[in-house]
Scaffold this motif. Sequence first.
Motif, mmCIF file in Angstrom:
data_model
loop_
_atom_site.group_PDB
_atom_site.id
_atom_site.type_symbol
_atom_site.label_atom_id
_atom_site.label_comp_id
_atom_site.label_asym_id
_atom_site.label_seq_id
_atom_site.Cartn_x
_atom_site.Cartn_y
_atom_site.Cartn_z
ATOM 1 N N GLY A 84 -36.731 -25.594 9.048
ATOM 2 C CA GLY A 84 -36.929 -26.028 10.439
ATOM 3 C C GLY A 84 -37.508 -24.900 11.292
ATOM 4 N N LYS A 85 -36.950 -23.717 11.129
ATOM 5 C CA LYS A 85 -37.416 -22.593 11.958
ATOM 6 C C LYS A 85 -38.703 -21.997 11.395
ATOM 7 C CE LYS A 85 -32.803 -21.816 13.647
ATOM 8 N NZ LYS A 85 -32.128 -22.760 12.694
ATOM 9 N N THR A 86 -38.825 -21.909 10.077
ATOM 10 C CA THR A 86 -40.059 -21.361 9.477
ATOM 11 C C THR A 86 -41.267 -22.199 9.900
ATOM 12 O OG1 THR A 86 -38.700 -20.883 7.531
ATOM 13 C CG2 THR A 86 -41.059 -20.520 7.312
ATOM 14 N N THR A 87 -41.134 -23.512 9.813
ATOM 15 C CA THR A 87 -42.275 -24.373 10.158
ATOM 16 C C THR A 87 -42.556 -24.314 11.664
ATOM 17 O OG1 THR A 87 -40.814 -26.308 10.285
ATOM 18 C CG2 THR A 87 -41.957 -25.952 8.201
ATOM 19 N N HIS A 88 -41.519 -24.085 12.445
ATOM 20 C CA HIS A 88 -41.700 -23.944 13.898
ATOM 21 C C HIS A 88 -42.453 -22.642 14.204
ATOM 22 C CE1 HIS A 88 -39.562 -24.190 18.102
ATOM 23 N NE2 HIS A 88 -40.865 -24.325 18.205
ATOM 24 N N VAL A 89 -42.082 -21.559 13.506
ATOM 25 C CA VAL A 89 -42.778 -20.272 13.694
ATOM 26 C C VAL A 89 -44.264 -20.455 13.331
ATOM 27 C CG1 VAL A 89 -42.968 -17.867 12.894
ATOM 28 C CG2 VAL A 89 -40.720 -18.848 13.299
ATOM 29 N N ALA A 90 -44.525 -21.107 12.206
ATOM 30 C CA ALA A 90 -45.918 -21.332 11.767
ATOM 31 C C ALA A 90 -46.689 -22.126 12.815
ATOM 32 C CB ALA A 90 -45.925 -22.074 10.434
ATOM 33 N N GLN A 91 -46.012 -23.088 13.417
ATOM 34 C CA GLN A 91 -46.633 -23.924 14.461
ATOM 35 C C GLN A 91 -47.047 -23.054 15.655
ATOM 36 O OE1 GLN A 91 -44.213 -27.318 15.496
ATOM 37 N NE2 GLN A 91 -45.157 -27.564 17.487
ATOM 38 N N ILE A 92 -46.161 -22.180 16.107
ATOM 39 C CA ILE A 92 -46.484 -21.324 17.259
ATOM 40 C C ILE A 92 -47.574 -20.318 16.876
ATOM 41 C CG2 ILE A 92 -45.562 -19.574 18.850
ATOM 42 C CD1 ILE A 92 -42.979 -21.116 18.936
ATOM 43 N N MET A 93 -47.560 -19.854 15.636
ATOM 44 C CA MET A 93 -48.581 -18.885 15.185
ATOM 45 C C MET A 93 -49.896 -19.575 14.812
ATOM 46 S SD MET A 93 -46.170 -16.455 12.825
ATOM 47 C CE MET A 93 -47.193 -15.003 12.625
ATOM 48 N N LYS A 94 -49.938 -20.886 14.956
ATOM 49 C CA LYS A 94 -51.125 -21.684 14.611
ATOM 50 C C LYS A 94 -51.598 -21.386 13.185
ATOM 51 C CE LYS A 94 -52.862 -22.658 19.227
ATOM 52 N NZ LYS A 94 -51.742 -22.334 20.085
ATOM 53 N N ASN A 95 -50.646 -21.233 12.291
ATOM 54 C CA ASN A 95 -50.941 -20.992 10.871
ATOM 55 C C ASN A 95 -51.685 -19.678 10.617
ATOM 56 O OD1 ASN A 95 -49.831 -22.522 8.854
ATOM 57 N ND2 ASN A 95 -51.299 -24.199 9.032
ATOM 58 N N GLU A 96 -51.649 -18.774 11.587
ATOM 59 C CA GLU A 96 -52.275 -17.449 11.394
ATOM 60 C C GLU A 96 -51.161 -16.427 11.145
ATOM 61 O OE1 GLU A 96 -55.548 -16.924 11.447
ATOM 62 O OE2 GLU A 96 -56.052 -18.983 11.982
ATOM 63 N N GLY A 97 -51.529 -15.148 10.984
ATOM 64 C CA GLY A 97 -50.519 -14.115 10.755
ATOM 65 C C GLY A 97 -49.781 -14.356 9.452
ATOM 66 N N THR A 98 -48.587 -13.775 9.354
ATOM 67 C CA THR A 98 -47.826 -13.909 8.096
ATOM 68 C C THR A 98 -46.352 -14.136 8.390
ATOM 69 O OG1 THR A 98 -49.315 -12.369 6.985
ATOM 70 C CG2 THR A 98 -47.196 -12.739 5.925
ATOM 71 N N ILE A 99 -45.781 -15.092 7.679
ATOM 72 C CA ILE A 99 -44.326 -15.282 7.692
ATOM 73 C C ILE A 99 -43.821 -14.976 6.286
ATOM 74 C CG2 ILE A 99 -42.412 -16.885 8.080
ATOM 75 C CD1 ILE A 99 -44.427 -18.688 9.626
ATOM 76 N N VAL A 100 -42.816 -14.145 6.198
ATOM 77 C CA VAL A 100 -42.148 -13.939 4.913
ATOM 78 C C VAL A 100 -40.810 -14.669 5.013
ATOM 79 C CG1 VAL A 100 -41.147 -12.253 3.321
ATOM 80 C CG2 VAL A 100 -43.300 -11.738 4.501
ATOM 81 N N ALA A 101 -40.632 -15.668 4.159
ATOM 82 C CA ALA A 101 -39.432 -16.507 4.224
ATOM 83 C C ALA A 101 -38.562 -16.238 3.003
ATOM 84 C CB ALA A 101 -39.828 -17.974 4.277
ATOM 85 N N LEU A 102 -37.312 -15.895 3.243
ATOM 86 C CA LEU A 102 -36.397 -15.607 2.138
ATOM 87 C C LEU A 102 -35.395 -16.747 1.961
ATOM 88 C CD1 LEU A 102 -35.353 -11.892 2.878
ATOM 89 C CD2 LEU A 102 -37.429 -12.746 1.761
ATOM 90 N N GLU A 103 -35.132 -17.079 0.712
ATOM 91 C CA GLU A 103 -34.069 -18.031 0.406
ATOM 92 C C GLU A 103 -33.532 -17.682 -0.973
ATOM 93 O OE1 GLU A 103 -32.448 -20.319 2.339
ATOM 94 O OE2 GLU A 103 -31.197 -20.351 0.548
ATOM 95 N N ILE A 104 -32.252 -17.645 -1.097
ATOM 96 C CA ILE A 104 -31.651 -17.239 -2.374
ATOM 97 C C ILE A 104 -31.193 -18.458 -3.187
ATOM 98 C CG2 ILE A 104 -29.351 -16.826 -1.336
ATOM 99 C CD1 ILE A 104 -30.766 -14.639 -4.112
ATOM 100 N N ASN A 105 -30.815 -19.530 -2.468
ATOM 101 C CA ASN A 105 -30.242 -20.692 -3.144
ATOM 102 C C ASN A 105 -31.337 -21.615 -3.689
ATOM 103 O OD1 ASN A 105 -29.325 -23.569 -3.156
ATOM 104 N ND2 ASN A 105 -27.372 -22.610 -2.699
ATOM 105 N N LYS A 106 -31.265 -21.931 -4.986
ATOM 106 C CA LYS A 106 -32.350 -22.692 -5.620
ATOM 107 C C LYS A 106 -32.472 -24.122 -5.066
ATOM 108 C CE LYS A 106 -34.504 -23.956 -9.919
ATOM 109 N NZ LYS A 106 -34.855 -25.265 -9.370
ATOM 110 N N ASN A 107 -31.336 -24.779 -4.860
ATOM 111 C CA ASN A 107 -31.390 -26.153 -4.345
ATOM 112 C C ASN A 107 -31.970 -26.192 -2.938
ATOM 113 O OD1 ASN A 107 -30.307 -27.172 -6.675
ATOM 114 N ND2 ASN A 107 -28.202 -26.987 -5.922
ATOM 115 N N ARG A 108 -31.575 -25.217 -2.132
ATOM 116 C CA ARG A 108 -32.096 -25.169 -0.760
ATOM 117 C C ARG A 108 -33.567 -24.773 -0.774
ATOM 118 N NH1 ARG A 108 -28.797 -24.938 3.623
ATOM 119 N NH2 ARG A 108 -29.885 -23.201 4.595
ATOM 120 N N MET A 109 -33.972 -24.006 -1.769
ATOM 121 C CA MET A 109 -35.365 -23.598 -1.901
ATOM 122 C C MET A 109 -36.274 -24.828 -2.033
ATOM 123 S SD MET A 109 -37.534 -21.136 -2.157
ATOM 124 C CE MET A 109 -36.961 -19.564 -2.750
ATOM 125 N N ASP A 110 -35.843 -25.822 -2.814
ATOM 126 C CA ASP A 110 -36.661 -27.036 -3.005
ATOM 127 C C ASP A 110 -36.948 -27.717 -1.672
ATOM 128 O OD1 ASP A 110 -36.751 -26.593 -5.673
ATOM 129 O OD2 ASP A 110 -35.178 -28.018 -6.197
#
Lengths: 303, 167
Positions: A117-143
């Motif tokens: 929810g927040k990663t996609t919101h950040v991408a929206q404000i950045m207009k898909n430019e720049g870089t987001i590094v998104a971390l997730e450790i849990n495999k099910n949540r990763m999907d």
Amino acid sequence: MFSDFIKSRYKDIFGSKAKLILKEFSKEPKKCIRINTLKINPKECLRRLKLKGFFFSRVPWSRYSYFIEKEPKAVSATVEHLMGYFFIQDASSLLPVIELAPKRTDVVLDMTAAPGGKTTHVAQIMKNEGTIVALEINKNRMDSLLSNLERMGVENTIVLRASALKVKQLGLKFDKILLDAPCTADGTMGKNQRLRISLTNEDYLKYSRKQKELITAANAVLKDKGVLIYSTCSLAPEENEEVVEYAVNTLGMKIKELKTKRYLTPGMTRFFNEKHSSFLKKCGRVLPYQYHTQGFFLAKLIK
Amino acid sequence: MQYKKEEQSKWFWLNKFLPNVSTVFKDKILISIKSRDELKLFVVKEGLYNVLKKVKKSPVYVGFPLLTLKNNEPHFSLILAEKYAKANRKRVVVNAFGEEKFLYKRNLMKKHIVSFSKDIKKGDLVVVVNKRNEALGFGKALFSSNEGLPEGRVVNHIIDRGFFIHH
């Protein structure tokens, strides 16, 4: 139905407001959609949904997010949802990204990214430019994170399966960091009924310790003068003010005013009969009865 | 998992599945991420790649996914379907009824089809779009454009955007 522990704890912390909070927790929070301006104009999205019988009211702190006032069928089952024209999320959880205010040239870290929810919101404000590094450790949540990134048309993200506690090992420094910390989630008792009876004092203490470790890890990879937004969906001072106080007093971070403060209840400077730092007033809390959302906390810190 | 920067020309063979699909990734950086039984191919902008090079860990996802390669067979992503739908080729346009059926994993019948592009041959991969030209997913054509639509089933369902929710 709330446990005696929760009732007494809320009375201790929130005094006369405790009744209002617990009453609000007896029902589900209002559903909200954030329209994905990477893919569609908000007016067009609303027009299409209104034709299907949906009614909306605008979320006060976001010009592209709306509370659903009438939902003739599950909004998640609409073509518009499948097309990635909007994300269903709690209105309070829009606030950290609005406060982060990422620029199109920033390198941003989302320390606990799923479901996105927040990663996609950040991408929206950045207009898909720049870089987001998104971390997730849990495999099910990763999907769910990967599926949402693709659905929402996000193209500026590097996803890593990694522990946020070990972020230093990545060898990167960041302009901005979003730490939506794992928490007891006691602000979501409206939706998660189990929490009303299952939470214990040990849970609060366990998460508070982990949150301090996480904010220490975040501080280590934040550039000088970089911005860190700390947030939780908990209302507990141990998981919120105490962690921010630790960041300022122990890590040497500075706290900044929130630009959305007019919508928020200021942070607490006195809890559990102890006086705390006056700068904590600069933190913000969304109490569930204010906007019929979940309970939420956030603070803006600068290195 | 390990990632690798790919030569673009190595992937031009994908054009035999979707004509000129290479235009989607032309002049962009291609990154492959290999796991035990599959390879995922991503399209990445230069700025993103420059950050990726500094990361001391292989990603699981970067930029946007183009396809997953399993047993040498490409499974194109839905984000690619969206981009490719704009190319106006190998495309089948469906009505509202067809849209609803397709998004529930159903095959398409003649009565669901509004129009189709002229370059479709039996067995081709086709992008299924609605009347607004929004890509709903991929199907397999059971007809050739030059022969017109037969009665009954005309497109077999492969993948649709409902995948995001069912998944």
